[in-house]
Write a protein that holds these residues in place. Structure first.
Motif, PDB file in Angstrom:
ATOM      1  N   GLY A 329      17.780  -4.535   1.843  1.00 23.38           N
ATOM      2  CA  GLY A 329      17.407  -3.243   1.300  1.00 23.38           C
ATOM      3  C   GLY A 329      17.453  -3.261  -0.218  1.00 23.38           C
ATOM      4  O   GLY A 329      18.447  -3.707  -0.806  1.00 23.38           O
ATOM      5  N   ILE A 330      16.393  -2.802  -0.853  1.00 18.89           N
ATOM      6  CA  ILE A 330      16.343  -2.633  -2.305  1.00 18.89           C
ATOM      7  C   ILE A 330      16.342  -1.126  -2.544  1.00 18.89           C
ATOM      8  O   ILE A 330      15.352  -0.449  -2.276  1.00 18.89           O
ATOM      9  CB  ILE A 330      15.088  -3.283  -2.922  1.00 18.89           C
ATOM     10  CG1 ILE A 330      14.898  -4.709  -2.392  1.00 18.89           C
ATOM     11  CG2 ILE A 330      15.164  -3.247  -4.435  1.00 18.89           C
ATOM     12  CD1 ILE A 330      16.001  -5.661  -2.746  1.00 18.89           C
ATOM     13  N   ARG A 331      17.460  -0.604  -3.054  1.00 23.92           N
ATOM     14  CA  ARG A 331      17.649   0.844  -3.128  1.00 23.92           C
ATOM     15  C   ARG A 331      17.807   1.282  -4.586  1.00 23.92           C
ATOM     16  O   ARG A 331      18.442   0.594  -5.396  1.00 23.92           O
ATOM     17  CB  ARG A 331      18.896   1.221  -2.331  1.00 23.92           C
ATOM     18  CG  ARG A 331      19.161   2.710  -2.209  1.00 23.92           C
ATOM     19  CD  ARG A 331      20.554   2.943  -1.629  1.00 23.92           C
ATOM     20  NE  ARG A 331      20.716   2.301  -0.331  1.00 23.92           N
ATOM     21  CZ  ARG A 331      20.392   2.855   0.830  1.00 23.92           C
ATOM     22  NH1 ARG A 331      19.848   4.073   0.835  1.00 23.92           N
ATOM     23  NH2 ARG A 331      20.618   2.215   1.953  1.00 23.92           N
ATOM     24  N   ASP A 332      17.208   2.435  -4.906  1.00 18.49           N
ATOM     25  CA  ASP A 332      17.462   3.053  -6.211  1.00 18.49           C
ATOM     26  C   ASP A 332      17.422   4.569  -6.059  1.00 18.49           C
ATOM     27  O   ASP A 332      16.923   5.092  -5.059  1.00 18.49           O
ATOM     28  CB  ASP A 332      16.456   2.573  -7.268  1.00 18.49           C
ATOM     29  CG  ASP A 332      15.042   3.066  -7.035  1.00 18.49           C
ATOM     30  OD1 ASP A 332      14.842   4.292  -6.860  1.00 18.49           O
ATOM     31  OD2 ASP A 332      14.106   2.235  -7.024  1.00 18.49           O
ATOM     32  N   ASP A 333      17.985   5.273  -7.058  1.00 16.60           N
ATOM     33  CA  ASP A 333      17.974   6.739  -7.036  1.00 16.60           C
ATOM     34  C   ASP A 333      17.042   7.282  -8.115  1.00 16.60           C
ATOM     35  O   ASP A 333      17.312   8.318  -8.727  1.00 16.60           O
ATOM     36  CB  ASP A 333      19.388   7.292  -7.224  1.00 16.60           C
ATOM     37  CG  ASP A 333      20.005   6.866  -8.553  1.00 16.60           C
ATOM     38  OD1 ASP A 333      19.361   6.070  -9.289  1.00 16.60           O
ATOM     39  OD2 ASP A 333      21.117   7.327  -8.874  1.00 16.60           O
ATOM     40  N   GLY A 334      15.938   6.564  -8.323  1.00 19.50           N
ATOM     41  CA  GLY A 334      15.003   6.930  -9.382  1.00 19.50           C
ATOM     42  C   GLY A 334      14.091   8.082  -9.015  1.00 19.50           C
ATOM     43  O   GLY A 334      14.360   8.867  -8.096  1.00 19.50           O
ATOM     44  N   VAL A 335      12.965   8.144  -9.727  1.00 19.27           N
ATOM     45  CA  VAL A 335      12.058   9.289  -9.591  1.00 19.27           C
ATOM     46  C   VAL A 335      11.317   9.280  -8.256  1.00 19.27           C
ATOM     47  O   VAL A 335      10.797  10.311  -7.832  1.00 19.27           O
ATOM     48  CB  VAL A 335      11.039   9.298 -10.748  1.00 19.27           C
ATOM     49  CG1 VAL A 335      11.755   9.493 -12.070  1.00 19.27           C
ATOM     50  CG2 VAL A 335      10.208   8.013 -10.768  1.00 19.27           C
ATOM     51  N   GLY A 336      11.249   8.131  -7.596  1.00 20.28           N
ATOM     52  CA  GLY A 336      10.558   8.064  -6.314  1.00 20.28           C
ATOM     53  C   GLY A 336       9.046   8.207  -6.452  1.00 20.28           C
ATOM     54  O   GLY A 336       8.509   8.407  -7.546  1.00 20.28           O
ATOM     55  N   PHE A 337       8.354   8.125  -5.327  1.00 21.20           N
ATOM     56  CA  PHE A 337       6.889   8.252  -5.321  1.00 21.20           C
ATOM     57  C   PHE A 337       6.435   8.484  -3.884  1.00 21.20           C
ATOM     58  O   PHE A 337       7.249   8.484  -2.950  1.00 21.20           O
ATOM     59  CB  PHE A 337       6.223   6.993  -5.893  1.00 21.20           C
ATOM     60  CG  PHE A 337       6.436   5.755  -5.064  1.00 21.20           C
ATOM     61  CD1 PHE A 337       5.452   5.289  -4.204  1.00 21.20           C
ATOM     62  CD2 PHE A 337       7.642   5.048  -5.130  1.00 21.20           C
ATOM     63  CE1 PHE A 337       5.647   4.154  -3.438  1.00 21.20           C
ATOM     64  CE2 PHE A 337       7.844   3.913  -4.369  1.00 21.20           C
ATOM     65  CZ  PHE A 337       6.843   3.461  -3.522  1.00 21.20           C
ATOM     66  N   GLU A 338       5.152   8.704  -3.708  1.00 25.83           N
ATOM     67  CA  GLU A 338       4.576   8.880  -2.374  1.00 25.83           C
ATOM     68  C   GLU A 338       3.869   7.582  -1.976  1.00 25.83           C
ATOM     69  O   GLU A 338       2.795   7.272  -2.503  1.00 25.83           O
ATOM     70  CB  GLU A 338       3.585  10.040  -2.357  1.00 25.83           C
ATOM     71  CG  GLU A 338       4.230  11.391  -2.616  1.00 25.83           C
ATOM     72  CD  GLU A 338       3.232  12.525  -2.510  1.00 25.83           C
ATOM     73  OE1 GLU A 338       2.155  12.311  -1.892  1.00 25.83           O
ATOM     74  OE2 GLU A 338       3.512  13.611  -3.036  1.00 25.83           O
ATOM     75  N   PRO A 339       4.443   6.791  -1.058  1.00 21.59           N
ATOM     76  CA  PRO A 339       3.834   5.499  -0.683  1.00 21.59           C
ATOM     77  C   PRO A 339       2.394   5.626  -0.206  1.00 21.59           C
ATOM     78  O   PRO A 339       1.578   4.731  -0.441  1.00 21.59           O
ATOM     79  CB  PRO A 339       4.753   4.999   0.439  1.00 21.59           C
ATOM     80  CG  PRO A 339       6.067   5.658   0.175  1.00 21.59           C
ATOM     81  CD  PRO A 339       5.729   7.015  -0.375  1.00 21.59           C
ATOM     82  N   ALA A 340       2.059   6.736   0.458  1.00 21.72           N
ATOM     83  CA  ALA A 340       0.708   6.886   0.996  1.00 21.72           C
ATOM     84  C   ALA A 340      -0.340   7.002  -0.104  1.00 21.72           C
ATOM     85  O   ALA A 340      -1.531   6.776   0.141  1.00 21.72           O
ATOM     86  CB  ALA A 340       0.637   8.106   1.911  1.00 21.72           C
ATOM     87  N   ARG A 341       0.097   7.362  -1.314  1.00 20.59           N
ATOM     88  CA  ARG A 341      -0.859   7.554  -2.402  1.00 20.59           C
ATOM     89  C   ARG A 341      -1.043   6.291  -3.239  1.00 20.59           C
ATOM     90  O   ARG A 341      -1.824   6.285  -4.187  1.00 20.59           O
ATOM     91  CB  ARG A 341      -0.392   8.704  -3.300  1.00 20.59           C
ATOM     92  CG  ARG A 341      -0.312  10.036  -2.572  1.00 20.59           C
ATOM     93  CD  ARG A 341       0.038  11.165  -3.516  1.00 20.59           C
ATOM     94  NE  ARG A 341      -0.998  11.352  -4.532  1.00 20.59           N
ATOM     95  CZ  ARG A 341      -0.942  12.279  -5.489  1.00 20.59           C
ATOM     96  NH1 ARG A 341       0.118  13.096  -5.559  1.00 20.59           N
ATOM     97  NH2 ARG A 341      -1.913  12.382  -6.378  1.00 20.59           N
ATOM     98  N   VAL A 342      -0.336   5.233  -2.889  1.00 27.44           N
ATOM     99  CA  VAL A 342      -0.500   3.970  -3.618  1.00 27.44           C
ATOM    100  C   VAL A 342      -1.812   3.322  -3.181  1.00 27.44           C
ATOM    101  O   VAL A 342      -2.062   3.140  -1.984  1.00 27.44           O
ATOM    102  CB  VAL A 342       0.681   3.016  -3.346  1.00 27.44           C
ATOM    103  CG1 VAL A 342       0.463   1.682  -4.060  1.00 27.44           C
ATOM    104  CG2 VAL A 342       1.979   3.658  -3.800  1.00 27.44           C
ATOM    105  N   ARG A 343      -2.651   2.969  -4.120  1.00 26.82           N
ATOM    106  CA  ARG A 343      -3.950   2.393  -3.791  1.00 26.82           C
ATOM    107  C   ARG A 343      -3.780   1.027  -3.122  1.00 26.82           C
ATOM    108  O   ARG A 343      -2.918   0.234  -3.520  1.00 26.82           O
ATOM    109  CB  ARG A 343      -4.809   2.253  -5.051  1.00 26.82           C
ATOM    110  CG  ARG A 343      -5.165   3.590  -5.693  1.00 26.82           C
ATOM    111  CD  ARG A 343      -6.259   3.419  -6.737  1.00 26.82           C
ATOM    112  NE  ARG A 343      -5.877   2.466  -7.770  1.00 26.82           N
ATOM    113  CZ  ARG A 343      -5.196   2.789  -8.863  1.00 26.82           C
ATOM    114  NH1 ARG A 343      -4.798   4.049  -9.051  1.00 26.82           N
ATOM    115  NH2 ARG A 343      -4.895   1.877  -9.767  1.00 26.82           N
ATOM    116  N   PRO A 344      -4.617   0.725  -2.108  1.00 29.24           N
ATOM    117  CA  PRO A 344      -4.473  -0.537  -1.364  1.00 29.24           C
ATOM    118  C   PRO A 344      -4.626  -1.779  -2.233  1.00 29.24           C
ATOM    119  O   PRO A 344      -4.093  -2.834  -1.899  1.00 29.24           O
ATOM    120  CB  PRO A 344      -5.596  -0.460  -0.313  1.00 29.24           C
ATOM    121  CG  PRO A 344      -5.922   0.986  -0.196  1.00 29.24           C
ATOM    122  CD  PRO A 344      -5.673   1.581  -1.549  1.00 29.24           C
TER     123      PRO A 344
END
Length: 384
Positions: A329-344
């Protein structure tokens, strides 16, 4: 299948020919008659039993022998049996099985030869019937019998030729499918190798250059990462992949080095009874998990703090080891993001993490993140 049909036909026609053969040779049964019957009836049965797996030269020899034997029997019939016989005995018995050698010829020959042989047998049928008939309409009856026998045999010849042509077309289609599958497999292999190379360039070469460029001085970690990247490039060039099994301890060493290079805490949780020096996993799994973990950590270092209002981010690398499941597991408490919106087409998440783990037998990658909630990238391997 065609050879089997010839064998069955030989058996049926042979049984039907026993009566006429016995009646027409009553009192005159000699070695030539017995040999003729055995060859003309027996060879098709042998072809049926053996033809499906016999070598082609042997099959051709058997069919040719059957064809020549029928020519010899029909040609010699008037000479050996006289120019007339009792009409009550019916037509000469070889004519009742004349379709067998014609079909045998169709099995191993093509085109004009088959139809030429059919025509010759038809003419000999007329010859035998004419010389065996003393009636006033002997010629007419002989021609009628010859035409009937030729038409009857041509039906079987047509069926055999159509069946063989269909089999040839099927073989061609199967060969084309195999060729297409081989080409497709080669294309997929090239694409996989290209993707592997692209991933290494992205994860190893570019990240090493960035690390060295940002550092005030080059230290041992930089040199070691550059050496590892060069070694992987050499393995790709040589077509070599990580093979064999290694202890879990090797995965721990790789992840600990990754954590130390990026000043990130590292924790290991071993299931009860698990010895990291004894429990093994594929070397390819170690390589994939360390590389994908490195990319996930670099993404966290690059993006987790935010761009507009940078913030301090806590990161952690965790390893869970069970008998049949190993997860990083690579874990952080950062700003985060929406994985579904990452371009392929983004190399980092799509190629270097997800695709790399998906290509690993038993591997998987899960990216859990939401804006403002931090990110957890889980890289797992399940023993199969």
């Amino acid at each position: 299948m065609t050879a089997g049909a010839i064998g069955l036909a030989g058996l049926v026609f042979g049984v039907l020919a026993v009566g006429p053969f016995r009646d027409q040779h009553a009192g005159t049964l000699g070695p030539y008659a017995i040999l003729s019957f055995v060859v003309l009836v027996g060879l098709p049965i042998v072809i049926g039993l053996w033809g499906s797996w016999a070598p082609l030269p042997v099959l051709i020899a058997l069919c040719t022998l059957e064809a020549v034997a029928m020519l010899a029997v029909l040609t010699g019939w008037p000479l050996l049996h006289g120019y007339a016989h009792d009409e009550a005995l019916g037509m000469p018995w070889p004519l009742g099985i004349s379709a067998l050698p014609i079909v045998c010829v169709a099995l191993v020959m093509r085109g004009p030869l088959v139809w030429a042989y059919l025509g010759v047998i038809g003419l000999l049928t007329v010859w035998v019937m004419y010389t065996s008939n003393s009636g006033p309409e002997a010629l007419l009856e002989a021609i009628q019998t010859g035409l009937y026998a030729t038409s009857f045999a041509s039906v079987f010849v047509g069926l055999v030729l159509v069946g063989l042509q269909s089999a040839e077309r099927l073989d061609l289609l199967q060969a084309a499918e195999r060729l297409g599958a081989a080409r497709n497999a080669a294309r997929l292999a090239r694409e996989a190798e290209r993707a592997r190379f692209d991933g290494l360039i992205h994860d190893g070469v570019i990240s090493t250059l960035l690390m060295v460029g940002r550092a005030e001085q080059v230290d041992g970690d930089h040199v070691r990462q550059a050496a590892d990247t060069l070694a992987q490039l050499e393995r790709i060039a040589a077509g070599v992949r990580a093979a064999g099994v290694v202890p879990v301890a090797q995965l721990i060493v790789g992840l600990r080095r990754l954590a130390e290079q990026n000043a990130t805490p590292f924790a290991v949780e071993l299931d009860e009874g698990v010895d990291s020096a004894v429990l093994t996993l594929p070397a390819g799994a170690v390589e994939a998990m360390v590389a994908a973990g490195g990319e996930a950590l670099r993404n966290s270092l690059e993006h987790a703090g935010g761009r507009q209002q940078p913030r301090t981010v806590a990161r952690r690398i965790e390893l869970w080891v069970q008998e049949d499941v190993i997860a990083v597991g690579i874990r952080d408490d950062g700003v985060g993001f929406e994985p579904a919106r990452v371009r392929p087409e983004r190399m980092g998440l799509a190629r270097s993490i997800r695709a790399r783990m998906d290509e690993l037998a038993g591997g998987y990658a899960v990216v859990d993140s939401q804006p403002g909630q931090g990110t957890l990238v889980t890289l797992g391997w399940v023993r199969r």
